[in-house]
Design a protein around this motif. Sequence first.
Motif, PDB file in Angstrom:
ATOM      1  N   LYS A 225      -0.223 113.556 117.504  1.00  5.80           N
ATOM      2  CA  LYS A 225       1.178 113.625 117.255  1.00  5.80           C
ATOM      3  C   LYS A 225       1.444 112.302 116.773  1.00  5.80           C
ATOM      4  O   LYS A 225       1.133 111.160 117.108  1.00  5.80           O
ATOM      5  CB  LYS A 225       2.010 114.096 118.525  1.00  5.80           C
ATOM      6  N   PRO A 226       2.653 112.383 115.884  1.00  5.81           N
ATOM      7  CA  PRO A 226       3.319 111.025 115.292  1.00  5.81           C
ATOM      8  C   PRO A 226       4.110 110.197 116.248  1.00  5.81           C
ATOM      9  O   PRO A 226       4.597 110.741 117.122  1.00  5.81           O
ATOM     10  CB  PRO A 226       4.051 111.507 114.411  1.00  5.81           C
ATOM     11  N   LEU A 227       4.029 108.885 115.809  1.00 10.09           N
ATOM     12  CA  LEU A 227       4.865 107.923 117.120  1.00 10.09           C
ATOM     13  C   LEU A 227       6.236 107.778 116.215  1.00 10.09           C
ATOM     14  O   LEU A 227       7.128 107.359 116.808  1.00 10.09           O
ATOM     15  CB  LEU A 227       4.200 106.582 116.936  1.00 10.09           C
ATOM     16  N   VAL A 228       6.352 108.101 114.922  1.00  6.40           N
ATOM     17  CA  VAL A 228       7.606 108.087 114.319  1.00  6.40           C
ATOM     18  C   VAL A 228       7.974 109.438 114.011  1.00  6.40           C
ATOM     19  O   VAL A 228       7.982 110.060 113.058  1.00  6.40           O
ATOM     20  CB  VAL A 228       7.515 107.210 113.206  1.00  6.40           C
TER      21      VAL A 228
ATOM     22  N   LEU B  10      14.309 103.678 119.515  1.00 13.88           N
ATOM     23  CA  LEU B  10      15.203 102.546 118.870  1.00 13.88           C
ATOM     24  C   LEU B  10      16.119 102.816 117.899  1.00 13.88           C
ATOM     25  O   LEU B  10      17.078 102.321 117.708  1.00 13.88           O
ATOM     26  CB  LEU B  10      14.195 101.353 118.493  1.00 13.88           C
ATOM     27  N   CYS B  11      15.838 104.002 117.171  1.00 14.94           N
ATOM     28  CA  CYS B  11      16.723 104.429 115.750  1.00 14.94           C
ATOM     29  C   CYS B  11      16.432 105.745 115.603  1.00 14.94           C
ATOM     30  O   CYS B  11      15.331 106.375 116.124  1.00 14.94           O
ATOM     31  CB  CYS B  11      16.316 103.520 114.601  1.00 14.94           C
ATOM     32  N   SER B  12      17.478 106.257 114.978  1.00 14.84           N
ATOM     33  CA  SER B  12      17.345 107.679 114.719  1.00 14.84           C
ATOM     34  C   SER B  12      16.420 108.248 113.561  1.00 14.84           C
ATOM     35  O   SER B  12      16.198 107.585 112.492  1.00 14.84           O
ATOM     36  CB  SER B  12      18.829 108.213 114.283  1.00 14.84           C
TER      37      SER B  12
ATOM     38  N   ALA C  77       9.415  99.141 113.468  1.00 13.80           N
ATOM     39  CA  ALA C  77       8.695  99.102 112.488  1.00 13.80           C
ATOM     40  C   ALA C  77       7.456  98.166 112.881  1.00 13.80           C
ATOM     41  O   ALA C  77       6.255  98.158 112.522  1.00 13.80           O
ATOM     42  CB  ALA C  77       9.202  98.638 111.167  1.00 13.80           C
ATOM     43  N   ILE C  78       7.970  97.171 113.606  1.00 14.14           N
ATOM     44  CA  ILE C  78       6.774  96.211 114.296  1.00 14.14           C
ATOM     45  C   ILE C  78       6.144  96.818 115.304  1.00 14.14           C
ATOM     46  O   ILE C  78       4.749  96.484 115.202  1.00 14.14           O
ATOM     47  CB  ILE C  78       7.692  94.947 114.862  1.00 14.14           C
TER      48      ILE C  78
ATOM     49  N   GLU D 109       6.479 103.284 108.836  1.00 13.90           N
ATOM     50  CA  GLU D 109       6.980 104.572 108.623  1.00 13.90           C
ATOM     51  C   GLU D 109       8.263 104.595 109.232  1.00 13.90           C
ATOM     52  O   GLU D 109       8.999 105.722 108.693  1.00 13.90           O
ATOM     53  CB  GLU D 109       6.088 105.571 109.244  1.00 13.90           C
ATOM     54  N   ALA D 110       8.843 103.653 110.112  1.00 12.50           N
ATOM     55  CA  ALA D 110      10.083 103.580 110.656  1.00 12.50           C
ATOM     56  C   ALA D 110      10.967 103.927 109.385  1.00 12.50           C
ATOM     57  O   ALA D 110      12.042 104.159 109.836  1.00 12.50           O
ATOM     58  CB  ALA D 110      10.108 102.581 111.673  1.00 12.50           C
ATOM     59  N   PHE D 111      10.890 103.082 108.421  1.00 15.81           N
ATOM     60  CA  PHE D 111      11.536 102.731 107.185  1.00 15.81           C
ATOM     61  C   PHE D 111      11.406 104.120 106.235  1.00 15.81           C
ATOM     62  O   PHE D 111      12.191 104.280 105.557  1.00 15.81           O
ATOM     63  CB  PHE D 111      11.440 101.530 106.585  1.00 15.81           C
ATOM     64  N   SER D 112      10.169 104.627 106.057  1.00 11.91           N
ATOM     65  CA  SER D 112       9.899 105.582 104.988  1.00 11.91           C
ATOM     66  C   SER D 112       9.934 106.929 105.524  1.00 11.91           C
ATOM     67  O   SER D 112       9.982 107.935 104.700  1.00 11.91           O
ATOM     68  CB  SER D 112       8.387 105.333 104.643  1.00 11.91           C
TER      69      SER D 112
END
Length: 344
Positions: free
Chosen positions: A174-177, A186-188, A265-266, A271-274
């Motif tokens: 399963k994905p982490l993001v 941390l973010c939505s 992202a770190i 993928e946190a941004f994409s």
Amino acid sequence: MTTRELNRLHTHDLELGTTEATQKHVPRNVVPPRRISQRRLDFEHRRPRWLRECIAEATGVFMYVLPGIGAIATFTLNAASPIGASAFGSLFAIGFAFALGIAFAIITCAPTSGGHFSPAVTICLCIWQGFPLKKVPYYIFSQLVGGFLAALVLMGIYHQQINEMKELLLAAGKPLVANGAPASILCSFPNPDQSMGYVFFTEFICDCFVGFIIWAAIDPANPFISPAVAPLMIGLAYAAMAWGFGDVTLTMNMARDLGPRIVAAIFFGKEAFSYKNYSPIAILVSIPATMVSSAFYEFVFRDSVSVIQSGHAVHEDGDEALVRHITRTTTVEGIDERRGDYKS
């Protein structure tokens, strides 16, 4: 112990501490604090004002973001526990954590920096209230640093639990993001079936709502809100939107999202941004939305004469110009009223 120390308190006195806040409301006295030395005054005078303001903005965002993402972490990490996430947190708890964090940030840091804690608020104060343009970049950078540090601290506190969740998800393929994944602490992130147009519209409306409440709360001519309750009201405006629309995906503050998103992202990848091209909505929408809501308040609800009468502003051309304005507008209204009586 000296006799002076033994006799320091009379039976009707209160010792130094939180009791100092009560001295205007109770008949008992608080013992006088230690005298302020010249060395202390010199030290405080040498502190750069701009640096204090930047640190206050970063600290305020830290104090507001950390409780909120902490409540999200409690809910997310215990979602699969036998007891269930409801025993450890809920959307209601998350909204309250952000609301109280905002209130705490305002009452502790706003006396130093003005308590913006959001790039959108800083930009709108620059547009409408004369906040210095040269300070805008410093404030925004400080706000982003505060959110970044809050996310780093949370990762340190929940490092073990997040790693355990990460290993379980990776083992299951399963994905982490994603929404409900570790990065979402941390973010939505939106749900897979949500359209970005729908998410944008919801974000914009909620940000407008919060911005409108902020402008009403900081209006010195507003008779229905006092400085003592303004921090809580602003926090509750944020919480109300989180309670009503948090399941749709909200951020409502660039500083709350961008700093923690960099940390995501770190730790969890770019993928946190994409992910679903959602990050521009989360990062940027609060700025135009707050501009719209603050403009609506300024053009429709602002009463500058009442602000001047409250002592929070002056006419740019002096008192004589203010008197001429009041005389002219009062005379016109009087004539209109007399004409109406005459016609009737």
